[in-house]
Design a protein around this motif. Structure first.
Motif, PDB file in Angstrom:
ATOM      1  N   ARG A 186     -13.533 -37.210  12.730  1.00 40.86           N
ATOM      2  CA  ARG A 186     -13.733 -38.437  11.856  1.00 40.86           C
ATOM      3  C   ARG A 186     -12.679 -39.386  12.062  1.00 40.86           C
ATOM      4  N   LYS A 187     -11.543 -39.130  12.192  1.00 43.04           N
ATOM      5  CA  LYS A 187     -10.560 -39.936  12.568  1.00 43.04           C
ATOM      6  C   LYS A 187     -10.726 -40.958  13.759  1.00 43.04           C
ATOM      7  N   ILE A 189     -13.626 -41.531  15.291  1.00 43.72           N
ATOM      8  CA  ILE A 189     -14.566 -42.468  14.768  1.00 43.72           C
ATOM      9  C   ILE A 189     -14.347 -43.737  14.222  1.00 43.72           C
ATOM     10  N   GLY A 190     -13.594 -43.658  13.159  1.00 48.34           N
ATOM     11  CA  GLY A 190     -12.802 -44.852  12.597  1.00 48.34           C
ATOM     12  C   GLY A 190     -12.000 -45.624  13.405  1.00 48.34           C
ATOM     13  N   LEU A 215     -21.373 -42.188   7.699  1.00 46.27           N
ATOM     14  CA  LEU A 215     -20.031 -42.252   7.927  1.00 46.27           C
ATOM     15  C   LEU A 215     -19.245 -41.430   6.987  1.00 46.27           C
ATOM     16  N   SER A 219     -13.901 -42.051   8.248  1.00 43.21           N
ATOM     17  CA  SER A 219     -14.343 -43.025   9.252  1.00 43.21           C
ATOM     18  C   SER A 219     -14.474 -44.319   8.865  1.00 43.21           C
TER      19      SER A 219
END
Length: 230
Positions: A186-187, A189-190, A215, A219
């Motif tokens: 998730r990190k 993607i962001g 999302l 993210s």
């Protein structure tokens, strides 16, 4: 393989180490492997000196020396030195497709952000830039891989590409990971979206709007950190 280089870097790292710093460094990185207690400036200086004194003459010697240093590491700084060796300016011509299995092994067995992010952005990324067609196929495959650190690599490998970013590839590597609940995915993607937003903010705004329900909050927050949404 250069056993002299390996012995020299291990000896130099041990010489400049401060054992009193090692426990805090290990705790911060949540590392099972212990630290010697070598600071980043000392690490860079040690690598510069040892690499200059022990120049490797072929791709096979460079690859095998790196692999042996990595596999035989008993302290985390030794693996940092192996990563530094892969990026040494003397071996720019060795950044070719047959280096990818080495990087893949380091990513899979390293399996933590301090190793993986450097390899993803500054080793795998340049291979993608140099060999776009075969590497594009590899990154698409990695984006679906069961190993989360290969998936993180596929997402982050274009982080410094700016206007050269392959937008289709970026979004394609993110897509199969949108539902993943792992923090590091998730990190990633962001972070990848945030970096791309510095070049194409409208594209990232649109992407966030279209995928808002998919999302994760993390993210989305990272992607829009410096981006005003209308």
């Amino acid at each position: 393989m250069s056993t002299d280089l390996i012995a020299a870097i291990r000896g130099e790292l041990a010489r400049v180490a401060d054992p009193a710093k090692a426990p805090a460094m290990q705790a911060y990185m949540k590392s099972d492997m212990p630290y010697l207690g070598v600071s980043s400036p000392q690490m860079r200086q040690a690598c510069r000196a040892v690499f200059a004194a022990h120049v490797l003459t072929s791709f096979d010697e460079w690859r095998d020396t790196t692999r042996d240093l990595w596999r035989g590491a008993t302290y985390r700084e030794e693996r940092y030195a192996a990563i530094a060796l892969t990026g040494d300016r003397r071996y720019r011509d060795f950044q070719r497709l047959d280096a990818l299995p080495l990087y893949e092994e380091m990513i899979v067995t390293g399996a933590w952000w301090d190793y993986v992010d450097e390899l993803a952005i500054h080793r795998v990324g340049p291979l993608l830039a140099r060999y776009p067609e075969p590497m594009r196929a590899e990154m698409l495959a990695w984006s679906h891989d069961p190993h989360l650190w290969k998936r993180r690599t596929a997402i982050l490998c274009q982080n410094v590409f700016k206007a050269s970013t392959d937008e289709t590839l970026l979004f394609a590597c993110i897509a199969p990971n949108l539902s993943d609940r792992d923090f590091f995915i998730r990190k990633a993607i962001g972070w990848a979206l945030r970096e791309y937003a510095k070049t194409r903010p409208d594209a990232v705004r649109q992407y966030v709007r279209e995928h808002e329900s998919a999302l994760s909050p993390l993210s989305r927050r990272e992607a829009t950190k410096h981006l005003a949404l209308e």
